[in-house]
Design a protein around this motif. Structure first.
Motif, PDB file in Angstrom:
ATOM      1  N   VAL A 196     -12.696  10.199  17.593  1.00  0.00           N
ATOM      2  CA  VAL A 196     -12.479   9.060  17.003  1.00  0.00           C
ATOM      3  C   VAL A 196     -11.765   9.005  15.867  1.00  0.00           C
ATOM      4  O   VAL A 196     -11.919  10.072  14.955  1.00  0.00           O
ATOM      5  N   VAL A 197     -10.613   8.355  15.522  1.00  0.00           N
ATOM      6  CA  VAL A 197      -9.848   8.573  14.587  1.00  0.00           C
ATOM      7  C   VAL A 197      -9.743   7.262  13.580  1.00  0.00           C
ATOM      8  O   VAL A 197      -9.764   6.083  14.196  1.00  0.00           O
ATOM      9  N   ILE A 198     -10.185   7.687  12.353  1.00  0.00           N
ATOM     10  CA  ILE A 198     -10.096   6.419  11.459  1.00  0.00           C
ATOM     11  C   ILE A 198      -9.149   6.552  10.403  1.00  0.00           C
ATOM     12  O   ILE A 198      -8.948   7.605   9.470  1.00  0.00           O
ATOM     13  N   HIS A 199      -8.204   5.529  10.164  1.00  0.00           N
ATOM     14  CA  HIS A 199      -7.326   5.646   9.131  1.00  0.00           C
ATOM     15  C   HIS A 199      -7.868   4.926   8.035  1.00  0.00           C
ATOM     16  O   HIS A 199      -8.060   3.630   8.294  1.00  0.00           O
ATOM     17  N   VAL A 200      -7.956   5.526   6.645  1.00  0.00           N
ATOM     18  CA  VAL A 200      -8.427   4.536   5.754  1.00  0.00           C
ATOM     19  C   VAL A 200      -7.465   4.418   4.610  1.00  0.00           C
ATOM     20  O   VAL A 200      -6.763   5.050   4.460  1.00  0.00           O
ATOM     21  N   THR A 201      -7.464   3.188   4.141  1.00  0.00           N
ATOM     22  CA  THR A 201      -6.622   2.667   2.927  1.00  0.00           C
ATOM     23  C   THR A 201      -7.679   2.487   1.874  1.00  0.00           C
ATOM     24  O   THR A 201      -8.633   1.509   1.918  1.00  0.00           O
ATOM     25  N   LEU A 202      -7.667   3.234   0.942  1.00  0.00           N
ATOM     26  CA  LEU A 202      -8.613   3.088  -0.310  1.00  0.00           C
ATOM     27  C   LEU A 202      -7.928   2.584  -1.307  1.00  0.00           C
ATOM     28  O   LEU A 202      -6.750   2.908  -1.775  1.00  0.00           O
ATOM     29  N   THR A 203      -8.592   1.389  -2.003  1.00  0.00           N
ATOM     30  CA  THR A 203      -7.878   0.688  -3.088  1.00  0.00           C
ATOM     31  C   THR A 203      -8.618   1.274  -4.428  1.00  0.00           C
ATOM     32  O   THR A 203      -9.922   1.218  -4.505  1.00  0.00           O
ATOM     33  N   ILE A 204      -7.917   1.770  -5.316  1.00  0.00           N
ATOM     34  CA  ILE A 204      -8.461   2.397  -6.591  1.00  0.00           C
ATOM     35  C   ILE A 204      -7.810   1.614  -7.436  1.00  0.00           C
ATOM     36  O   ILE A 204      -6.727   1.444  -7.968  1.00  0.00           O
ATOM     37  N   SER A 205      -8.752   1.217  -8.398  1.00  0.00           N
ATOM     38  CA  SER A 205      -8.523   0.490  -9.790  1.00  0.00           C
ATOM     39  C   SER A 205      -8.235   1.352 -10.828  1.00  0.00           C
ATOM     40  O   SER A 205      -7.587   0.744 -11.769  1.00  0.00           O
ATOM     41  N   GLU A 206      -8.831   2.478 -11.006  1.00  0.00           N
ATOM     42  CA  GLU A 206      -8.762   3.330 -12.197  1.00  0.00           C
ATOM     43  C   GLU A 206      -7.889   4.655 -11.782  1.00  0.00           C
ATOM     44  O   GLU A 206      -8.166   5.374 -10.930  1.00  0.00           O
ATOM     45  N   LEU A 207      -6.626   4.689 -12.366  1.00  0.00           N
ATOM     46  CA  LEU A 207      -5.593   5.678 -12.152  1.00  0.00           C
ATOM     47  C   LEU A 207      -5.401   6.497 -13.376  1.00  0.00           C
ATOM     48  O   LEU A 207      -5.586   5.900 -14.357  1.00  0.00           O
ATOM     49  N   PRO A 208      -5.200   8.076 -13.182  1.00  0.00           N
ATOM     50  CA  PRO A 208      -5.459   8.757 -11.790  1.00  0.00           C
ATOM     51  C   PRO A 208      -7.029   8.819 -11.412  1.00  0.00           C
ATOM     52  O   PRO A 208      -7.767   8.605 -12.208  1.00  0.00           O
ATOM     53  N   SER A 209      -7.169   9.047 -10.239  1.00  0.00           N
ATOM     54  CA  SER A 209      -8.587   9.239  -9.865  1.00  0.00           C
ATOM     55  C   SER A 209      -8.609  10.471  -8.931  1.00  0.00           C
ATOM     56  O   SER A 209      -7.574  11.032  -8.546  1.00  0.00           O
ATOM     57  N   GLN A 257     -11.188   0.091  22.463  1.00  0.00           N
ATOM     58  CA  GLN A 257     -10.923   1.008  23.708  1.00  0.00           C
ATOM     59  C   GLN A 257     -10.226   2.304  23.129  1.00  0.00           C
ATOM     60  O   GLN A 257     -10.261   3.118  23.846  1.00  0.00           O
ATOM     61  N   SER A 258      -9.282   2.286  22.186  1.00  0.00           N
ATOM     62  CA  SER A 258      -8.389   3.275  21.952  1.00  0.00           C
ATOM     63  C   SER A 258      -9.333   4.234  20.934  1.00  0.00           C
ATOM     64  O   SER A 258      -8.856   5.236  21.102  1.00  0.00           O
ATOM     65  N   ASP A 259     -10.506   3.744  20.107  1.00  0.00           N
ATOM     66  CA  ASP A 259     -11.264   4.717  19.294  1.00  0.00           C
ATOM     67  C   ASP A 259     -10.373   5.267  17.998  1.00  0.00           C
ATOM     68  O   ASP A 259     -10.420   5.987  17.330  1.00  0.00           O
ATOM     69  N   ILE A 260      -9.253   4.303  17.827  1.00  0.00           N
ATOM     70  CA  ILE A 260      -8.469   4.459  16.496  1.00  0.00           C
ATOM     71  C   ILE A 260      -8.809   3.313  15.732  1.00  0.00           C
ATOM     72  O   ILE A 260      -8.507   2.020  16.254  1.00  0.00           O
ATOM     73  N   TYR A 261      -9.136   3.451  14.455  1.00  0.00           N
ATOM     74  CA  TYR A 261      -9.336   2.213  13.636  1.00  0.00           C
ATOM     75  C   TYR A 261      -8.632   2.347  12.420  1.00  0.00           C
ATOM     76  O   TYR A 261      -8.381   3.500  11.942  1.00  0.00           O
ATOM     77  N   HIS A 262      -8.304   1.200  11.780  1.00  0.00           N
ATOM     78  CA  HIS A 262      -8.110   1.285  10.274  1.00  0.00           C
ATOM     79  C   HIS A 262      -8.897   0.523   9.428  1.00  0.00           C
ATOM     80  O   HIS A 262      -9.047  -0.698   9.538  1.00  0.00           O
ATOM     81  N   LEU A 263      -9.263   1.022   8.421  1.00  0.00           N
ATOM     82  CA  LEU A 263     -10.324   0.668   7.430  1.00  0.00           C
ATOM     83  C   LEU A 263      -9.758   0.326   6.117  1.00  0.00           C
ATOM     84  O   LEU A 263      -8.924   1.427   5.648  1.00  0.00           O
ATOM     85  N   ASN A 264      -9.962  -0.646   5.302  1.00  0.00           N
ATOM     86  CA  ASN A 264      -9.793  -0.951   3.929  1.00  0.00           C
ATOM     87  C   ASN A 264     -10.934  -0.911   3.262  1.00  0.00           C
ATOM     88  O   ASN A 264     -11.939  -1.462   3.321  1.00  0.00           O
ATOM     89  N   LEU A 265     -10.980   0.239   2.429  1.00  0.00           N
ATOM     90  CA  LEU A 265     -12.076   0.478   1.442  1.00  0.00           C
ATOM     91  C   LEU A 265     -11.988   0.062   0.090  1.00  0.00           C
ATOM     92  O   LEU A 265     -10.672   0.701  -0.634  1.00  0.00           O
ATOM     93  N   ILE A 266     -12.923  -0.462  -0.656  1.00  0.00           N
ATOM     94  CA  ILE A 266     -12.523  -0.795  -2.253  1.00  0.00           C
ATOM     95  C   ILE A 266     -14.224  -0.285  -2.817  1.00  0.00           C
ATOM     96  O   ILE A 266     -14.949  -0.893  -2.561  1.00  0.00           O
ATOM     97  N   PRO A 267     -13.950   0.709  -3.360  1.00  0.00           N
ATOM     98  CA  PRO A 267     -15.241   1.223  -4.036  1.00  0.00           C
ATOM     99  C   PRO A 267     -15.795   0.415  -4.905  1.00  0.00           C
ATOM    100  O   PRO A 267     -15.117  -0.464  -5.541  1.00  0.00           O
TER     101      PRO A 267
END
Length: 134
Positions: free
Chosen positions: A33-46, A124-134
């Motif tokens: 299973v492949v998970i592509h994550v886009t992480l949104t970061i508010s405090e830079l650098p992190s 069916q592909s077991d490939i996912y794209h997730l958007n994470l905001i901590p």
């Protein structure tokens, strides 16, 4: 009568049952299973990292799929420095059970700043794209 020999358009192939079974077992073992994550970061650098005890947990059976590899994010205890608001990385897990229809991504560590994403619908592909905001 034709001068050409008769050509078999669908030749019969006989496979060794043992070889066929071994091949099926290998395909099953190599599912991922492949998970592509886009992480949104508010405090830079992190600084970010992922712990090896991060799992996909099947919603209908509680079966766990282990994290096998990660790209563009360090495994703890190392850190990855992030200098952009939207940072992308990839996580690769063992294959999910065939009957799994919904699963959670859970970083199993005793802190509040862990990666978690609940209720991911299986595709069916077991490939996912997730958007994470901590």
């Amino acid at each position: 009568m034709s001068d050409f020999p008769e050509v078999e358009t669908q030749p019969k192939i006989k496979l060794d049952p043992k070889l066929l079974q071994e091949s099926k077992a290998q395909v099953e073992a190599e599912r991922q299973v492949v998970i592509h994550v886009t992480l949104t970061i508010s405090e830079l650098p992190s600084l970010i990292r992922i712990w090896s005890n991060t799992y996909l947990i099947c919603g209908n059976s509680s079966a766990k799929s282990k994290l096998l590899n990660a790209d563009k994010i360090s495994f703890a205890p190392l850190w990855t420095r992030v200098d952009q608001e939207h940072y992308q990385f990839t996580l690769i897990f063992e294959g999910l059970a065939r009957d799994c229809v919904v699963f959670d991504l859970v970083e199993d560590i005793p802190t509040m700043d862990r990666f978690e994403y609940f209720g991911i619908a299986r595709n069916q592909s077991d490939i996912y794209h997730l958007n994470l905001i901590p």
